[in-house]
Design a protein around this motif. Structure first.
Motif, short mmCIF file in Angstrom:
data_model
loop_
_atom_site.label_atom_id
_atom_site.label_comp_id
_atom_site.label_asym_id
_atom_site.label_seq_id
_atom_site.Cartn_x
_atom_site.Cartn_y
_atom_site.Cartn_z
N ILE A 157 46.40 25.92 47.89
CA ILE A 157 46.34 25.43 46.41
C ILE A 157 45.21 26.13 45.74
CG2 ILE A 157 46.09 23.61 44.84
CD1 ILE A 157 46.78 21.59 46.96
N ILE A 158 45.69 27.12 44.79
CA ILE A 158 44.77 27.78 44.05
C ILE A 158 44.46 27.25 42.49
CG2 ILE A 158 43.91 30.14 43.06
CD1 ILE A 158 45.46 31.44 45.23
N GLU A 159 43.36 27.13 42.20
CA GLU A 159 42.95 26.83 40.79
C GLU A 159 42.33 28.16 40.17
OE1 GLU A 159 40.09 23.56 40.01
OE2 GLU A 159 39.51 24.42 38.22
N GLY A 160 42.67 28.40 39.05
CA GLY A 160 42.08 29.30 38.26
C GLY A 160 42.75 30.74 38.26
N ALA A 161 42.22 31.68 37.55
CA ALA A 161 42.94 32.91 37.34
C ALA A 161 42.03 34.00 38.18
CB ALA A 161 43.11 33.47 36.08
N ILE A 162 42.52 35.13 38.29
CA ILE A 162 41.83 36.28 39.04
C ILE A 162 41.32 37.22 37.89
CG2 ILE A 162 42.20 38.40 40.48
CD1 ILE A 162 44.68 36.48 41.95
N SER A 163 39.96 37.17 38.08
CA SER A 163 39.13 37.79 36.91
C SER A 163 38.25 38.94 37.59
CB SER A 163 38.21 37.08 36.28
OG SER A 163 39.10 36.02 35.61
N ASN A 164 38.35 39.07 39.01
CA ASN A 164 37.42 40.17 39.59
C ASN A 164 37.82 40.45 40.97
OD1 ASN A 164 36.02 38.11 41.34
ND2 ASN A 164 34.85 37.71 39.41
#
Ligand code: SF4
Length: 175
Positions: A55-62
């Motif tokens: 389960i992943i919360e959050g976006a990819i920013s780096n």
């Protein structure tokens, strides 16, 4: 019967989606009988073992976010993305409206924070914010900011029944 193994992580996120998982209240006691939380911000275990559900919360920013998303994908059979940031970029993707220089100027060169230089060597390089499915294959989506505890409970229950959850509109949350 063996428990279903789950691993979770948060990337560029506010932690609200994980808090919503805890909001399932006493139903978590029933889930705990059939689920085993392994690596997760909740358990503070860092390394992903091989699990049934990621389960992943959050976006990819780096680059680090991208590495973690790929790592969890490689260690799970089914990958669920939790919350608007993970599903489509959500509120953190508002950063895509600005250049890195504009963002650093705002963060480090305002009245409250004056830095001689950007601490760019000490932080990971910023890239365009991306939802998880732009980087790895996603099997199911639970939108919302955060998704309601009811939606999370429904999604997990469907997965336990061997079905990929498709959330009914009445338990979707759009605010
Ligand atoms: S979807 Fe909302 S609650 Fe979840 S991490 Fe993003 S901003 Fe936070």
């Amino acid at each position: 019967m063996a428990k279903v193994k789950v691993a979770t992580c948060w990337l560029d996120a506010c932690a609200g989606c994980h808090m919503s998982v805890l909001d399932v209240d006493e139903a978590i006691l029933d889930l705990a009988k059939v689920l085993e939380f392994t690596a997760s911000p909740i358990t503070d275990i860092k390394e992903f073992p091989q699990v049934d559900v990621g389960i992943i919360e959050g976006a990819i920013s780096n680059e680090h976010d991208e590495h973690v998303a790929r790592d969890l994908r490689a260690h799970c059979k089914i990958l669920m993305v939790l919350g608007d940031c993970a599903v489509y970029g959500g509120i953190v993707s508002m950063r895509n409206l600005f250049t890195n220089e504009e963002i650093f100027d705002r963060y480090y060169h305002t009245e409250g924070t004056i830095c001689e230089r950007y601490p760019s060597e000490e932080i990971p390089p910023l890239t365009r914010v991306r939802p998880i499915n732009e980087v790895v294959k996603v099997d199911c989506y639970v939108p919302g900011c955060p998704p309601s505890a009811k939606a999370i409970h429904y999604a997990i229950t469907e997965l336990l029944a061997g079905r990929i959850p498709v959330l009914p509109s009445e338990i979707m949350k759009f605010d």
